[in-house]
Write an enzyme that holds these catalytic residues in place. Sequence first.
Site, PDB file in Angstrom:
ATOM      1  N   ASP A  35      -1.076  -2.853   4.893  1.00 55.08           N
ATOM      2  CA  ASP A  35      -1.974  -3.646   4.258  1.00 55.08           C
ATOM      3  C   ASP A  35      -1.219  -4.792   3.532  1.00 55.08           C
ATOM      4  O   ASP A  35      -0.569  -4.663   2.680  1.00 55.08           O
ATOM      5  CB  ASP A  35      -2.509  -2.767   2.757  1.00 55.08           C
ATOM      6  CG  ASP A  35      -3.424  -1.746   3.487  1.00 55.08           C
ATOM      7  OD1 ASP A  35      -4.547  -2.060   4.404  1.00 55.08           O
ATOM      8  OD2 ASP A  35      -3.127  -0.647   3.133  1.00 55.08           O
ATOM      9  N   ASP A 173     -11.201   3.365   6.610  1.00 60.77           N
ATOM     10  CA  ASP A 173      -9.962   3.237   5.417  1.00 60.77           C
ATOM     11  C   ASP A 173     -10.520   3.004   4.376  1.00 60.77           C
ATOM     12  O   ASP A 173     -11.418   2.149   3.998  1.00 60.77           O
ATOM     13  CB  ASP A 173      -9.340   1.567   6.053  1.00 60.77           C
ATOM     14  CG  ASP A 173      -8.175   1.370   5.135  1.00 60.77           C
ATOM     15  OD1 ASP A 173      -7.629   2.150   4.472  1.00 60.77           O
ATOM     16  OD2 ASP A 173      -7.719   0.256   5.060  1.00 60.77           O
TER      17      ASP A 173
END
Length: 217
Positions: A35, A173
């Site tokens: 991320d 997610d």
Amino acid sequence: MVKLKIGASILDANFLHLKEQIDAVVGDVDEIHLDVMDGVFVDNISFGPSIISQVRAAYPEAFLDTHLMISRPDAMWRHFQTAGSDVVTFHYEMTPHTYIICKEMHDAGIQAGVSVTPATDVAVLEPVTEYIDRVLTLTVEPGFGGQAFIPAMLRKIERARKLFGDDVDIQVDGGIKNTTIVDAKNAGANVFVLGSYFFKAEDPRERVLEIRDLLGA
Ligand code: DX5
Ligand code: ZN
């Protein structure tokens, strides 16, 4: 039937023991999810290409899934390709040039992913599916791990699977754990990112095996 894949997001890993943390899961997950946040698109700053290069060097065989939550994906994605990503996913909301970025990624030999925040309809990607390998439907507001799954996203996952068929990965997610993953799978998702559920646990590997079992994957 689409292949079910589990990704481990290192966002909530212990960065002082990152190798140990990745070692615990890498043999049993399908992807390592990275991320990247720049403090503009989301109110958080994480890490950039140099960390991803180090992960690549340490795990030459791992599938690296980079999720860009940054403001200029058009200008930045190549740095993440060079760092060793197998797929780079960027946010539709951050660029008017989804089609050309995905095409350039294909030409460069990596997979293209496009992500939408909870408020954005997946249908906006329908005209440009030609070069999209995965659609990431965020199931929380992006920015932080450990948030609660937004149940209304289940209908969106269903719509994504209907719109894009079985040739595109539908990834979820945010808030994915033992209590939400089966609903997400039944709605049509096939790539599941888990962050805090793995890395806030005492034994991340045990959690990966539990999740694999729940998915039947
Ligand atoms: C959120 C990130 C996620 C995050 C998920 O903006 O994109 O990948 O790590 O964390 P959990 O699984 O804890 O919701
Ligand atoms: Zn992510």
